[in-house]
Design a protein around this motif. Structure first.
Motif, PDB file in Angstrom:
ATOM      1  N   HIS A  95     -37.983 -36.044  42.853  1.00 21.74           N
ATOM      2  CA  HIS A  95     -38.813 -37.209  42.540  1.00 21.74           C
ATOM      3  C   HIS A  95     -40.239 -36.785  42.206  1.00 21.74           C
ATOM      4  O   HIS A  95     -40.896 -37.371  41.347  1.00 21.74           O
ATOM      5  N   MET A  96     -40.724 -35.743  42.884  1.00 22.84           N
ATOM      6  CA  MET A  96     -42.060 -35.228  42.606  1.00 22.84           C
ATOM      7  C   MET A  96     -42.160 -34.808  41.135  1.00 22.84           C
ATOM      8  O   MET A  96     -43.155 -35.102  40.449  1.00 22.84           O
ATOM      9  N   LEU A  97     -41.137 -34.150  40.653  1.00 20.80           N
ATOM     10  CA  LEU A  97     -41.161 -33.688  39.263  1.00 20.80           C
ATOM     11  C   LEU A  97     -40.948 -34.849  38.294  1.00 20.80           C
ATOM     12  O   LEU A  97     -41.532 -34.873  37.211  1.00 20.80           O
ATOM     13  N   ASP A  98     -40.107 -35.819  38.684  1.00 24.63           N
ATOM     14  CA  ASP A  98     -39.902 -37.000  37.841  1.00 24.63           C
ATOM     15  C   ASP A  98     -41.212 -37.741  37.595  1.00 24.63           C
ATOM     16  O   ASP A  98     -41.421 -38.319  36.525  1.00 24.63           O
ATOM     17  N   LEU A  99     -42.082 -37.739  38.586  1.00 23.49           N
ATOM     18  CA  LEU A  99     -43.350 -38.445  38.481  1.00 23.49           C
ATOM     19  C   LEU A  99     -44.417 -37.634  37.741  1.00 23.49           C
ATOM     20  O   LEU A  99     -45.561 -38.072  37.620  1.00 23.49           O
ATOM     21  N   GLY A 100     -44.048 -36.443  37.286  1.00 20.82           N
ATOM     22  CA  GLY A 100     -44.979 -35.634  36.505  1.00 20.82           C
ATOM     23  C   GLY A 100     -45.981 -34.856  37.338  1.00 20.82           C
ATOM     24  O   GLY A 100     -47.060 -34.503  36.854  1.00 20.82           O
ATOM     25  N   PHE A 101     -45.626 -34.526  38.584  1.00 24.03           N
ATOM     26  CA  PHE A 101     -46.550 -33.855  39.482  1.00 24.03           C
ATOM     27  C   PHE A 101     -46.534 -32.323  39.357  1.00 24.03           C
ATOM     28  O   PHE A 101     -47.239 -31.643  40.095  1.00 24.03           O
ATOM     29  N   MET A 102     -45.734 -31.788  38.456  1.00 23.55           N
ATOM     30  CA  MET A 102     -45.619 -30.338  38.382  1.00 23.55           C
ATOM     31  C   MET A 102     -46.962 -29.642  38.184  1.00 23.55           C
ATOM     32  O   MET A 102     -47.250 -28.633  38.858  1.00 23.55           O
ATOM     33  N   PRO A 103     -47.842 -30.097  37.283  1.00 28.14           N
ATOM     34  CA  PRO A 103     -49.142 -29.417  37.159  1.00 28.14           C
ATOM     35  C   PRO A 103     -49.952 -29.443  38.450  1.00 28.14           C
ATOM     36  O   PRO A 103     -50.573 -28.429  38.812  1.00 28.14           O
ATOM     37  N   GLN A 104     -49.944 -30.580  39.159  1.00 28.32           N
ATOM     38  CA  GLN A 104     -50.677 -30.650  40.422  1.00 28.32           C
ATOM     39  C   GLN A 104     -50.049 -29.754  41.480  1.00 28.32           C
ATOM     40  O   GLN A 104     -50.750 -29.097  42.264  1.00 28.32           O
ATOM     41  N   ILE A 105     -48.713 -29.715  41.521  1.00 31.48           N
ATOM     42  CA  ILE A 105     -48.041 -28.841  42.488  1.00 31.48           C
ATOM     43  C   ILE A 105     -48.409 -27.387  42.216  1.00 31.48           C
ATOM     44  O   ILE A 105     -48.675 -26.611  43.138  1.00 31.48           O
ATOM     45  N   GLN A 106     -48.410 -27.011  40.953  1.00 36.24           N
ATOM     46  CA  GLN A 106     -48.784 -25.642  40.591  1.00 36.24           C
ATOM     47  C   GLN A 106     -50.197 -25.321  41.070  1.00 36.24           C
ATOM     48  O   GLN A 106     -50.455 -24.240  41.626  1.00 36.24           O
ATOM     49  N   ARG A 107     -51.137 -26.241  40.871  1.00 30.29           N
ATOM     50  CA  ARG A 107     -52.516 -26.016  41.314  1.00 30.29           C
ATOM     51  C   ARG A 107     -52.593 -25.875  42.832  1.00 30.29           C
ATOM     52  O   ARG A 107     -53.303 -25.018  43.344  1.00 30.29           O
ATOM     53  N   VAL A 108     -51.852 -26.736  43.544  1.00 33.96           N
ATOM     54  CA  VAL A 108     -51.858 -26.651  45.013  1.00 33.96           C
ATOM     55  C   VAL A 108     -51.296 -25.309  45.484  1.00 33.96           C
ATOM     56  O   VAL A 108     -51.880 -24.629  46.335  1.00 33.96           O
ATOM     57  N   LEU A 109     -50.176 -24.910  44.906  1.00 38.18           N
ATOM     58  CA  LEU A 109     -49.533 -23.669  45.349  1.00 38.18           C
ATOM     59  C   LEU A 109     -50.387 -22.449  45.029  1.00 38.18           C
ATOM     60  O   LEU A 109     -50.353 -21.454  45.750  1.00 38.18           O
ATOM     61  N   ASP A 110     -51.168 -22.519  43.974  1.00 36.08           N
ATOM     62  CA  ASP A 110     -52.070 -21.411  43.650  1.00 36.08           C
ATOM     63  C   ASP A 110     -53.169 -21.252  44.699  1.00 36.08           C
ATOM     64  O   ASP A 110     -53.751 -20.170  44.836  1.00 36.08           O
ATOM     65  N   LEU A 111     -53.453 -22.335  45.431  1.00 37.87           N
ATOM     66  CA  LEU A 111     -54.494 -22.291  46.463  1.00 37.87           C
ATOM     67  C   LEU A 111     -53.970 -21.803  47.816  1.00 37.87           C
ATOM     68  O   LEU A 111     -54.758 -21.532  48.721  1.00 37.87           O
ATOM     69  N   LEU A 112     -52.663 -21.702  47.954  1.00 40.95           N
ATOM     70  CA  LEU A 112     -52.069 -21.327  49.236  1.00 40.95           C
ATOM     71  C   LEU A 112     -51.916 -19.815  49.351  1.00 40.95           C
ATOM     72  O   LEU A 112     -51.840 -19.106  48.336  1.00 40.95           O
ATOM     73  N   PRO A 113     -51.856 -19.301  50.562  1.00 41.99           N
ATOM     74  CA  PRO A 113     -51.579 -17.872  50.742  1.00 41.99           C
ATOM     75  C   PRO A 113     -50.232 -17.500  50.126  1.00 41.99           C
ATOM     76  O   PRO A 113     -49.284 -18.299  50.157  1.00 41.99           O
ATOM     77  N   LYS A 114     -50.135 -16.332  49.577  1.00 41.16           N
ATOM     78  CA  LYS A 114     -48.885 -15.891  48.964  1.00 41.16           C
ATOM     79  C   LYS A 114     -47.794 -15.698  50.009  1.00 41.16           C
ATOM     80  O   LYS A 114     -46.611 -15.918  49.739  1.00 41.16           O
ATOM     81  N   VAL A 115     -48.198 -15.261  51.178  1.00 38.68           N
ATOM     82  CA  VAL A 115     -47.235 -15.066  52.268  1.00 38.68           C
ATOM     83  C   VAL A 115     -47.234 -16.337  53.116  1.00 38.68           C
ATOM     84  O   VAL A 115     -48.222 -16.658  53.784  1.00 38.68           O
ATOM     85  N   ARG A 116     -46.148 -17.061  53.058  1.00 41.02           N
ATOM     86  CA  ARG A 116     -46.018 -18.314  53.802  1.00 41.02           C
ATOM     87  C   ARG A 116     -44.532 -18.624  53.938  1.00 41.02           C
ATOM     88  O   ARG A 116     -43.679 -18.004  53.291  1.00 41.02           O
ATOM     89  N   HIS A 117     -44.251 -19.606  54.755  1.00 46.23           N
ATOM     90  CA  HIS A 117     -42.884 -20.096  54.930  1.00 46.23           C
ATOM     91  C   HIS A 117     -42.765 -21.435  54.214  1.00 46.23           C
ATOM     92  O   HIS A 117     -43.584 -22.328  54.427  1.00 46.23           O
ATOM     93  N   THR A 118     -41.764 -21.595  53.345  1.00 45.12           N
ATOM     94  CA  THR A 118     -41.634 -22.787  52.521  1.00 45.12           C
ATOM     95  C   THR A 118     -40.268 -23.438  52.719  1.00 45.12           C
ATOM     96  O   THR A 118     -39.241 -22.755  52.685  1.00 45.12           O
ATOM     97  N   THR A 119     -40.288 -24.751  52.924  1.00 51.83           N
ATOM     98  CA  THR A 119     -39.067 -25.550  52.995  1.00 51.83           C
ATOM     99  C   THR A 119     -39.159 -26.635  51.930  1.00 51.83           C
ATOM    100  O   THR A 119     -40.187 -27.288  51.796  1.00 51.83           O
ATOM    101  N   MET A 120     -38.094 -26.817  51.178  1.00 50.69           N
ATOM    102  CA  MET A 120     -38.089 -27.811  50.107  1.00 50.69           C
ATOM    103  C   MET A 120     -36.860 -28.695  50.251  1.00 50.69           C
ATOM    104  O   MET A 120     -35.761 -28.203  50.531  1.00 50.69           O
ATOM    105  N   PHE A 121     -37.073 -30.002  50.064  1.00 50.11           N
ATOM    106  CA  PHE A 121     -35.964 -30.956  50.140  1.00 50.11           C
ATOM    107  C   PHE A 121     -35.842 -31.705  48.828  1.00 50.11           C
ATOM    108  O   PHE A 121     -36.830 -32.005  48.165  1.00 50.11           O
TER     109      PHE A 121
END
Length: 412
Positions: A168-194
């Motif tokens: 749904h996040m991608l359906d709403l066109g949030f991919m550019p914002q998600i990319q910007r957010v993830l670029d701000l996060l540490p490279k080493v992290r634990h990620t869970t996606m639903f």
């Protein structure tokens, strides 16, 4: 400013208890205090992997208990007083509010706090919550980036990331914002996606931002929730409103009606009001306060019908919705499945009625292929059904000719 509670739906659980998943005694006690003793299948599959630090992709339908599947590991893996270490990205304000409520309640037993950053509301309370140094931030992508630009929140300490409802996040066109957010996060992290579905865009997101993830897939065969009776009412375009009115009079329970556009939700809710239906509407142009008020009115029984668009409806979590009406068909079969998931939550039963015209032929074929069975054709008193015209052999002259002429009828 915000209020909410953990939704109490009757969701199918497994025989094992939460203790078997490796949760700590304080968390187990908090769950018992809330009346939770046995995990759902998605919780049983995700929690041990997340506790062990594995990246996880969880695939499950709405109402499966996925919020607890990521909230409980977050609470276990993050230390109180460590600053913002957990980030949960949500596609809508309503989903963010539900997640925040869950974190607030379950995190309180360890003295942990959560801030919620969503649009449509004032910044002041959000500033105050961030100043309180929360361990968790629940946010929609746009408002989160606003806070980053204002330097009211930093993400360089995040060690736990959750991307909720990725499709749904991608359906709403949030991919550019998600990319910007993830670029701000540490490279080493634990990620869970639903995600409820796994389209190509979500697959690419998985490959790009998760590290060797485990996949936990508990989606039902065919992609549709069990416990739903699917009905199809085929009518003329001009008869759709009358069909809806007849359905609402025939089905007395809580009803969610889907339209495609905000303007349609406004028009339809006013049309229903003129016919004495207790109705409210919810769509993206409404303020957060009005959207919350509409949901609370449905929960309290102040009105029994809610007209909604897809964007707003992803966050609708109301117990006991008996009937979902697809007044306008969605853009994709996946959206049909998401809409339908508002009823028959967990082990409950529900009805999904689709009001369609002959123009919807291609979509209905794809839908039936996905469901693995034909939709049950239904009629309702007072509404003339659309009679599909088929090519049939004319009876007249059939005894006198080897091949009788064909009478042309529309074919659906």
């Amino acid at each position: 400013m915000y209020s909410g509670a953990i939704p109490q739906h009757h969701v199918e659980t497994i025989e094992s208890d939460f203790q078997s998943l490796g949760l700590s005694p304080p968390t187990l006690q908090a769950l018992r205090d809330l009346g939770f003793y046995h995990p759902t299948p998605i919780q049983a599959g995700v929690i041990p992997l997340a506790l062990a630090g594995r990246d996880v992709v969880g695939l499950a339908q709405t109402g499966s208990g996925k919020t607890a599947a990521f909230v409980l590991p977050l609470i276990e893996r993050i230390q109180p007083g460590s600053g913002v270490r957990g980030l949960i990205l949500s596609p809508t304000r309503e989903i963010a509010l539900q997640t925040w409520s869950f974190l607030e309640i379950l995190g309180a037993h360890r003295g942990m706090k959560a801030a919620i950053l969503i649009g449509g509301v004032a910044y002041g309370p959000q500033f105050d919550r961030l100043k309180a140094k929360p361990e968790f931030v629940v946010a929609t992508p746009g408002r989160l980036l606003d806070h980053v630009e204002r330097r009211t929140v930093r993400l360089d300490g995040v060690s736990e990331l959750v991307i909720d409802e990725a499709d749904h996040m991608l359906d709403l066109g949030f991919m550019p914002q998600i990319q910007r957010v993830l670029d701000l996060l540490p490279k080493v992290r634990h990620t869970t996606m639903f995600s409820a579905t796994m389209p190509d865009a979500v697959e690419r997101l998985t490959r790009q931002f998760l590290s060797d993830p485990e996949r936990v897939d508990i989606r039902p065969v065919g992609g549709a929730a069990s416990g739903i009776e699917h009905r199809l009412y085929l009518v003329a375009e001009s008869a759709k409103r009358d069909c809806l009115l007849a359905l609402l009079r025939e089905q007395p329970g809580l009803t969610l009606v889907f339209t495609r556009r905000k303007i349609d939700a406004e028009w339809l809710s006013k049309a229903l009001e003129k016919h004495g239906i207790e109705v409210e509407r919810i769509h993206g142009d409404l303020s957060q306060a009005k959207r919350v008020q509409a949901l609370q009115g449905l929960r309290s029984g102040r009105h029994r019908v809610l007209v909604a668009t897809d964007v707003a409806a992803r966050g609708i979590d109301v117990r006991g919705i008996d009937h979902v009406v697809q007044f306008d068909l969605p853009d994709s079969v996946e959206d049909y499945v998401h809409r339908s998931g508002r009823t028959a939550r967990g082990a409950a039963k529900g009805v999904v009625s689709t009001i369609a015209t002959w123009l919807d032929k291609a979509f209905l074929k794809d839908l039936e292929d996905t469901l693995g069975e034909p939709l049950r054709r239904c009629e309702i008193a007072g509404v003339e059904p659309y009679h599909p015209l088929k090519e049939v052999r004319a009876e007249r002259g059939s005894l006198h000719r080897g091949k009788a002429p064909l009478a042309r009828r529309r074919r659906f």
